[in-house]
Motif scaffolding. Structure first.
Motif, mmCIF file in Angstrom:
data_model
loop_
_atom_site.group_PDB
_atom_site.id
_atom_site.type_symbol
_atom_site.label_atom_id
_atom_site.label_comp_id
_atom_site.label_asym_id
_atom_site.label_seq_id
_atom_site.Cartn_x
_atom_site.Cartn_y
_atom_site.Cartn_z
ATOM 1 N N UNK A 189 14.033 14.058 14.633
ATOM 2 C CA UNK A 189 14.563 12.954 13.827
ATOM 3 C C UNK A 189 15.694 12.227 14.537
ATOM 4 N N UNK A 190 16.040 11.082 14.020
ATOM 5 C CA UNK A 190 17.137 10.309 14.600
ATOM 6 C C UNK A 190 18.423 11.116 14.586
ATOM 7 N N UNK A 191 19.126 11.097 15.723
ATOM 8 C CA UNK A 191 20.376 11.837 15.838
ATOM 9 C C UNK A 191 20.185 13.335 15.981
ATOM 10 N N UNK A 192 18.962 13.774 16.283
ATOM 11 C CA UNK A 192 18.653 15.195 16.341
ATOM 12 C C UNK A 192 19.117 15.867 17.623
ATOM 13 N N UNK A 193 18.884 17.185 17.663
ATOM 14 C CA UNK A 193 19.304 18.000 18.805
ATOM 15 C C UNK A 193 18.115 18.764 19.349
ATOM 16 N N UNK A 194 18.012 18.786 20.670
ATOM 17 C CA UNK A 194 16.919 19.477 21.358
ATOM 18 C C UNK A 194 17.494 20.639 22.164
ATOM 19 N N UNK A 195 16.870 21.794 22.045
ATOM 20 C CA UNK A 195 17.212 22.963 22.851
ATOM 21 C C UNK A 195 16.067 23.160 23.830
ATOM 22 N N UNK A 196 16.307 22.866 25.111
ATOM 23 C CA UNK A 196 15.268 22.924 26.135
ATOM 24 C C UNK A 196 15.452 24.190 26.965
ATOM 25 N N UNK A 197 14.565 25.140 26.778
ATOM 26 C CA UNK A 197 14.676 26.449 27.418
ATOM 27 C C UNK A 197 13.953 26.463 28.757
ATOM 28 N N UNK A 198 14.638 26.975 29.776
ATOM 29 C CA UNK A 198 14.073 26.954 31.117
ATOM 30 C C UNK A 198 13.995 25.537 31.637
ATOM 31 N N UNK A 199 15.075 24.817 31.478
ATOM 32 C CA UNK A 199 15.113 23.372 31.719
ATOM 33 C C UNK A 199 15.083 22.980 33.188
ATOM 34 N N UNK A 200 15.350 23.929 34.081
ATOM 35 C CA UNK A 200 15.486 23.561 35.478
ATOM 36 C C UNK A 200 16.679 22.637 35.663
ATOM 37 N N UNK A 219 4.474 22.609 16.996
ATOM 38 C CA UNK A 219 4.516 22.573 15.527
ATOM 39 C C UNK A 219 5.632 21.622 15.112
ATOM 40 N N UNK A 220 5.427 20.879 14.029
ATOM 41 C CA UNK A 220 6.492 20.003 13.531
ATOM 42 C C UNK A 220 7.606 20.826 12.906
ATOM 43 N N UNK A 221 8.778 20.236 12.832
ATOM 44 C CA UNK A 221 9.895 20.886 12.168
ATOM 45 C C UNK A 221 10.068 20.358 10.757
ATOM 46 N N UNK A 222 11.124 20.788 10.118
ATOM 47 C CA UNK A 222 11.371 20.393 8.737
ATOM 48 C C UNK A 222 11.991 19.006 8.618
ATOM 49 N N UNK A 223 12.511 18.450 9.746
ATOM 50 C CA UNK A 223 13.298 17.220 9.643
ATOM 51 C C UNK A 223 12.784 16.124 10.572
ATOM 52 N N UNK A 224 11.481 16.107 10.852
ATOM 53 C CA UNK A 224 10.981 15.176 11.865
ATOM 54 C C UNK A 224 10.175 14.006 11.304
ATOM 55 N N UNK A 225 10.104 13.833 10.014
ATOM 56 C CA UNK A 225 9.250 12.798 9.441
ATOM 57 C C UNK A 225 9.704 11.386 9.814
ATOM 58 N N UNK A 226 10.991 11.225 10.110
ATOM 59 C CA UNK A 226 11.510 9.882 10.390
ATOM 60 C C UNK A 226 11.841 9.693 11.866
ATOM 61 N N UNK A 283 1.072 15.483 18.463
ATOM 62 C CA UNK A 283 1.806 14.963 17.297
ATOM 63 C C UNK A 283 1.500 13.488 17.074
ATOM 64 N N UNK A 284 1.427 13.090 15.830
ATOM 65 C CA UNK A 284 1.177 11.691 15.507
ATOM 66 C C UNK A 284 2.392 10.841 15.858
ATOM 67 N N UNK A 285 2.146 9.599 16.245
ATOM 68 C CA UNK A 285 3.224 8.705 16.658
ATOM 69 C C UNK A 285 4.173 8.388 15.522
ATOM 70 N N UNK A 286 3.721 8.505 14.277
ATOM 71 C CA UNK A 286 4.588 8.188 13.146
ATOM 72 C C UNK A 286 5.366 9.394 12.657
ATOM 73 N N UNK A 287 5.362 10.520 13.480
ATOM 74 C CA UNK A 287 6.095 11.732 13.117
ATOM 75 C C UNK A 287 5.399 12.561 12.098
#
Length: 271
Positions: A51-62, A232-239, A267-271
């Protein structure tokens, strides 16, 4: 010949941590040409899950080239890059400073045992081109169990991308000749080793089930099944906002479109 071969060849593990300076340099520098289609594909799909303003945790990011591309297309996001390789982290921090990427941070961490302070509350936990580096099934299940725990506690979306081990070693060599002729000898060597160390889709499916991630969507390319994606989608990704499409070369954009179009379930482009 690849499809006619019935059984996968044996897996050949590679070192869990990429800390060879030459290998790190080759991997990092390949981002703008050889690996850009993969980064564009992954970043644009990951964007659909956050979602807008969200946070990503990238594991093994190099060195964080994928995170940097994601940040360019979604400047509203913050990205925490986690890796065990200090040369990778140092390279990533230098890149972030040079590009003024204030929303991307680099943290040392083991994907099989993450501190709560590192995890935080991510909207998406991702793992790209990393699981093949884990030495064995038990270690991989431990990493996937960490991801399952994060998802369960925080309602995070999940995105896992990696090679799928081919049945014949000659197949990957031929694909590199066609699609990445500009790859240098070090990158070519590392890519072939990574594919040989990758898990098959059947192996991944079994490990995901053991880790409590048996409900993920499964996607793979229809042509040769070179890449596999589990998400898998998360709980806060619809927007989720529209992907900002950073500037990349025309050739990289074409290959990224081919990769995207060949996948079976995204994933669909509309979230």
């Amino acid at each position: 010949m690849e499809r006619a071969t019935k059984h996968p060849r044996d897996r050949v593990p590679e070192p869990m941590v990429m800390d060879d300076v030459e290998g790190v340099r080759a991997f990092h520098e390949a981002a703008q040409d050889v690996q850009m289609p993969i980064y564009e594909f992954n970043a644009s799909m990951m964007s659909r899950l956050v979602p807008e303003g969200g946070r990503v945790l990238d594991l093994g990011s190099g060195s964080g080239q994928l995170a940097a591309h994601l940040a360019a297309g979604r400047p509203d996001l913050t990205v925490t890059c986690v890796d065990l390789s200090e040369p990778m982290l140092e390279t990533g921090r230098a890149m972030a400073d040079k590009r003024s990427l204030d929303t991307v941070e680099f943290v040392a961490g083991d994907v099989t045992s993450l501190d709560d302070a590192v995890v935080g509350r991510p909207d998406l936990v991702s793992c790209n081109w990393t699981l093949h580096q884990l030495p064995d099934r038990d270690t991989t299940v431990a990493a996937l169990t960490q991801i399952a725990a994060i998802r369960r506690e925080h309602g995070s979306a999940v995105w896992l991308f990696d090679f799928a081990r081919m049945r014949r070693d000659a197949t990957m060599r031929a694909l590199m000749e066609v699609f990445t002729p500009g790859a240098g000898p070090q990158l070519r060597k590392d890519a072939l080793a990574s594919e040989a160390a990758a898990w098959t889709r059947d192996e991944m499916r079994e490990m995901l089930t053991a880790a409590g991630l048996d409900d993920l969507h499964e996607s793979y390319d229809r042509v040769l099944e070179t890449y596999q994606v589990w998400w898998a989608p998360g709980e806060r990704a619809a927007d989720a906002p529209t992907w900002g499409q950073p500037s990349i070369s025309r050739d990289a954009a074409k290959v990224a479109q081919l990769i995207t179009g060949a996948q079976t379930d995204l994933p669909a482009a509309d979230g």
